[in-house]
Design an enzyme around this catalytic site. Structure first.
Site: not given
Ligand SMILES: Cc1cc2nc3c(=O)[nH]c(=O)nc-3n(C[C@H](O)[C@H](O)[C@H](O)COP(=O)(O)O)c2cc1C
Length: 292
Positions: A134, A196, A52
């Protein structure tokens, strides 16, 4: 008689938002920084959503930032990033050398911030992913994405600033994703990505107080993420599904639920090469179909 269909064609070159992608495996925002460290991975996926980007630089939150839970993790990273100006000057030129499509994940704390970030980045990327999870600090700090009217305002204001594909990333927290998705599409969104992280916390039982409050991700959220993708599948634009994908079978479930492509998130924290493994598994997966 049963016969088998391989998924080779599902994961080869595809067109979504009028863009040709190498395959349907993308990398989710926040887990791979800007994707510059593991080029072997980024160069072989369809796209990366960057971490982000905010208007001002952010240091992020103090530790602990990540806490492992059964089948998942809670993160409280706090959108650490260099801010849009430094991003444009120092990171964008490097990103342009990657051989995958680049979507910048935009995080604003007011409607104006979303506009300014998108305007500053301009047209040297392939598109934007608006993170509307956000808090709207000008209006009581509820997430932009929890109210269809506010979500639509973000999209319509940003829409006027760019003609690049605009994907809106929905929050799964305390709202019906279909209502939000429809409002965003009506306001000009070209795609929806979801989900998210889910609100979550863990306690330190010795200190009898919270250890971490943040966002839950990983396999624990996959069934809910599949439900959300399936719920928004008819909103009229392509869906990028994510939430707990760790295998080719998981990815295929998201495609069945209605996603045009999937993004790999937390799995990358455990194994940076997970997207390539998932791609290999998806290619080999055989799905039984019944002739009728
Ligand atoms: C460490 C971490 C940082 C993340 N930072 C962002 C971010 O900056 N912006 C965003 O939209 N989602 C962010 N996410 C959410 C992920 O992009 C994703 O939507 C969410 O983790 C679900 O997918 P997953 O279960 O495969 O991790 C973050 C997730 C994690 C674990």
């Amino acid at each position: 008689m049963d016969r088998y269909l391989t998924l080779g064609e599902l994961i080869s070159m595809c067109e979504i938002f009028g863009i040709t992608f190498k395959n349907r495996i993308f990398i989710a925002s926040g887990v791979f920084g800007f994707g510059l460290k593991y080029k072997k991975v980024t160069n072989n996926v369809g796209a990366i959503f960057t971490k982000g980007i905010t208007l001002k630089p952010r240091m992020g939150n103090p530790p602990p930032r990540i806490f492992e839970t059964p089948c998942g993790l809670i993160n409280w990273v706090g959108l650490e990033n260099p801010g849009v100006d430094k991003f444009c000057k120092e990171v964008l030129p490097e990103l342009q050398n990657l051989r995958c499509k680049i979507f910048v994940n935009v995080a604003g704390f007011s409607l104006g911030e979303y506009e300014q970030i998108v305007e500053k980045i301009g047209s040297c990327v392939d598109g934007f992913e608006l993170n509307i999870s956000c808090p709207n600090v000008e209006k009581g700090s509820a997430a932009f994405g929890q109210d269809p009217r506010i979500a639509a305002s973000v999209v319509s204001r940003v829409r006027k600033k760019t003609s690049l594909p605009l994907i809106v990333k929905l929050t799964p927290n305390f709202c019906d994703p279909l209502l939000i998705a429809r409002a965003c599409v009506d306001a000009g969104a070209d795609g929806i990505s979801l989900i998210n992280t889910l609100y979550a916390m863990a306690f330190d039982i010795n200190k009898r107080k919270p250890l971490i409050t943040g966002g839950l991700s990983g396999p624990a959220i996959k069934p809910f993420a599949l439900y959300c993708v399936n719920r928004v599948k008819d909103c009229g634009v392509p869906i990028i599904g994510m939430g707990g994908i760790v295998s080719g079978k998981d990815a295929y479930e998201f495609l069945l639920a209605g996603a045009s492509a999937v993004a790999i998130g937390s799995a990358v924290l455990r194994d940076p090469y997970a997207p390539l493994q998932i791609l290999r598994e998806l290619k080999k997966l055989k799905v039984r179909i019944r002739d009728s």
